[in-house]
Design a protein around this motif. Structure first.
Motif, mmCIF file in Angstrom:
data_model
loop_
_atom_site.group_PDB
_atom_site.id
_atom_site.type_symbol
_atom_site.label_atom_id
_atom_site.label_comp_id
_atom_site.label_asym_id
_atom_site.label_seq_id
_atom_site.Cartn_x
_atom_site.Cartn_y
_atom_site.Cartn_z
ATOM 1 N N LEU A 7 79.722 -26.322 -71.999
ATOM 2 C CA LEU A 7 80.882 -25.467 -73.435
ATOM 3 C C LEU A 7 80.545 -24.473 -74.407
ATOM 4 O O LEU A 7 80.037 -24.651 -75.017
ATOM 5 N N GLY A 8 80.952 -23.916 -74.000
ATOM 6 C CA GLY A 8 80.770 -22.368 -75.047
ATOM 7 C C GLY A 8 82.486 -22.539 -75.910
ATOM 8 O O GLY A 8 83.287 -22.968 -76.048
ATOM 9 N N VAL A 9 81.709 -22.440 -77.456
ATOM 10 C CA VAL A 9 82.448 -22.361 -78.342
ATOM 11 C C VAL A 9 81.985 -21.343 -79.530
ATOM 12 O O VAL A 9 80.892 -20.611 -79.418
ATOM 13 N N GLY A 10 83.768 -20.629 -79.783
ATOM 14 C CA GLY A 10 83.186 -19.795 -81.148
ATOM 15 C C GLY A 10 84.223 -20.522 -81.651
ATOM 16 O O GLY A 10 85.104 -21.226 -82.045
ATOM 17 N N ALA A 11 84.406 -19.328 -82.875
ATOM 18 C CA ALA A 11 85.072 -19.152 -84.138
ATOM 19 C C ALA A 11 86.692 -19.020 -84.174
ATOM 20 O O ALA A 11 87.220 -19.636 -85.102
ATOM 21 N N GLY A 12 86.995 -18.206 -83.328
ATOM 22 C CA GLY A 12 87.901 -17.775 -83.439
ATOM 23 C C GLY A 12 88.015 -16.799 -83.967
ATOM 24 O O GLY A 12 87.814 -16.461 -85.248
ATOM 25 N N HIS A 13 89.368 -14.993 -83.836
ATOM 26 C CA HIS A 13 89.518 -14.199 -84.978
ATOM 27 C C HIS A 13 90.906 -13.973 -85.017
ATOM 28 O O HIS A 13 91.014 -13.354 -85.653
ATOM 29 N N VAL A 14 91.490 -14.568 -84.596
ATOM 30 C CA VAL A 14 93.009 -14.538 -84.403
ATOM 31 C C VAL A 14 94.094 -15.854 -85.771
ATOM 32 O O VAL A 14 93.735 -16.547 -85.671
ATOM 33 N N TRP B 190 76.854 -23.765 -76.120
ATOM 34 C CA TRP B 190 76.808 -22.632 -75.864
ATOM 35 C C TRP B 190 77.560 -21.427 -77.211
ATOM 36 O O TRP B 190 78.884 -21.723 -76.290
ATOM 37 N N VAL B 191 77.203 -21.219 -77.396
ATOM 38 C CA VAL B 191 77.450 -20.894 -79.155
ATOM 39 C C VAL B 191 77.715 -19.176 -78.683
ATOM 40 O O VAL B 191 76.852 -18.403 -78.208
ATOM 41 N N GLY B 192 79.481 -18.827 -78.871
ATOM 42 C CA GLY B 192 79.872 -17.589 -78.298
ATOM 43 C C GLY B 192 79.454 -16.725 -80.017
ATOM 44 O O GLY B 192 79.888 -16.687 -80.682
ATOM 45 N N GLY B 193 79.578 -15.322 -79.491
ATOM 46 C CA GLY B 193 79.655 -14.351 -80.812
ATOM 47 C C GLY B 193 78.277 -13.835 -81.237
ATOM 48 O O GLY B 193 77.202 -14.131 -80.860
ATOM 49 N N SER B 194 78.290 -12.325 -82.163
ATOM 50 C CA SER B 194 77.863 -11.129 -82.215
ATOM 51 C C SER B 194 77.063 -11.066 -83.577
ATOM 52 O O SER B 194 76.476 -10.787 -84.258
ATOM 53 N N SER B 195 78.161 -12.034 -84.811
ATOM 54 C CA SER B 195 78.039 -12.112 -86.158
ATOM 55 C C SER B 195 76.581 -12.990 -86.626
ATOM 56 O O SER B 195 76.307 -13.205 -84.992
ATOM 57 N N PRO B 196 76.165 -12.218 -87.515
ATOM 58 C CA PRO B 196 75.052 -12.066 -88.446
ATOM 59 C C PRO B 196 75.181 -14.136 -87.829
ATOM 60 O O PRO B 196 74.741 -15.457 -88.127
#
Length: 302
Positions: free
Chosen positions: A111-118, A179-185
């Motif tokens: 399960l890959g998760v992220g905050a979203g951007h839209v 797994w957490v996605g993203g490259s922001s701090p």
């Protein structure tokens, strides 16, 4: 491998994908399975606003439906949501969907998760875009409970509160990797403190060592001793000498040359690499996938 066809952003989609369909997607998933790839991945967007459609396109398959479909035609390759915007849905609904995928696939879900951007996606579904980071932090905790071994999971938090609602089937895995996605701090910190793995979003090679060092420091400072899977998305690849223009960033050459270049990721502390092949058709992608598995992968651990 992030699957083609199921998402067609202009950043990475090849022209042939526009006319491709389910049969092509299945053929590529089967090729990755046979070539020994660790995972195939599918993206997540509910709707793309008109302002972003020219760049993002509106082709975004649902990840749960896509991964479940491909689970039926593959045997070994793992099934990754890269990434599910879990803040758009209640954790119990998300857990029901992904637990079923894990159950049906024999325990192959990541399960890959992220905050979203839209922003428009959140607004259309009645969610606060500005709160998406805080919501994701709690959603991960809620999903840990809802995807755990208990038939009646329980979570009490600021955004979500549930208990006494049974969900079967349970996942086949004792612990579904998150797994957490993203490259922001904020994303790197979230991965360090809450993730079993980190999925950077295209960080160039020269930036990865610093990001990985930050990830490790945050875990050390928090007293987290469990290992974390560190990922990377490589430059576009082509196994062999292409007779066509594949782009200046594409790494090409003999299998040993590609492997030598890719081993640099391991030296940085990366555990898994997500690869993408330049190709002009489904058949060329299937051939590239097979060639990478048979001719490049064996050299990666040397």
């Amino acid at each position: 491998m992030q699957l083609p066809i199921q998402s067609q952003s202009t950043i990475y989609a090849e022209p042939w994908e526009a006319a491709a369909g389910p049969g092509d997607l299945r053929a590529i998933a089967v090729a990755a399975d046979r070539a020994g790839f660790d995972y195939i991945a599918s993206c997540d967007h509910v709707g793309v606003p008109r302002r972003l459609a020219p760049a993002m396109s509106t082709v975004w398959y649902d990840p749960v439906a896509t991964l479940a479909h491909l689970a039926a035609v593959t045997e070994h390759v793992r099934l990754l949501s890269h990434v599910a915007v879990v803040g758009l849905r209640h954790p119990l609904a998300t857990a029901k969907q992904y637990a079923t995928v894990d159950h049906l696939s024999g325990g192959r879900l990541i399960l890959g998760v992220g905050a979203g951007h839209v922003r428009e996606e959140f607004e259309a579904l009645g969610h606060d875009f500005k709160q998406r980071g805080a919501v994701l932090d709690e959603a991960i905790d809620a999903l840990r409970a809802a995807l755990g071994p208990e038939e009646f999971p329980e979570h009490h938090g600021k955004f979500y509160d549930f208990e006494g609602l049974g969900q079967l089937p349970r996942p086949a895995q004792q612990r579904v990797p998150v797994w957490v996605g993203g490259s922001s701090p904020a994303a790197v910190r979230r991965a360090a403190l809450k993730g079993d793995g980190w999925l950077p979003q295209g960080d160039p090679r020269d930036r990865l060592p610093e990001q990985i060092a930050t990830l490790r420091r945050l875990r050390l400072d928090a007293g987290i001793e469990e290992p974390i899977v560190v990922g990377a998305i490589t430059e576009p690849l082509y196994v062999g000498r292409p007779g066509w223009e594949v782009g200046r960033r594409t790494i090409t050459g003999a299998p040993e040359e590609l492997a030598e270049s890719l081993r640099a990721y391991r030296a940085m502390g990366v555990h898994q690499i997500q690869v993408r092949f330049r190709c002009r058709s489904r058949d060329e992608l299937v051939d590239q996938t097979a060639a990478f598995g048979a001719e490049v992968a064996p050299h990666l651990d040397q």
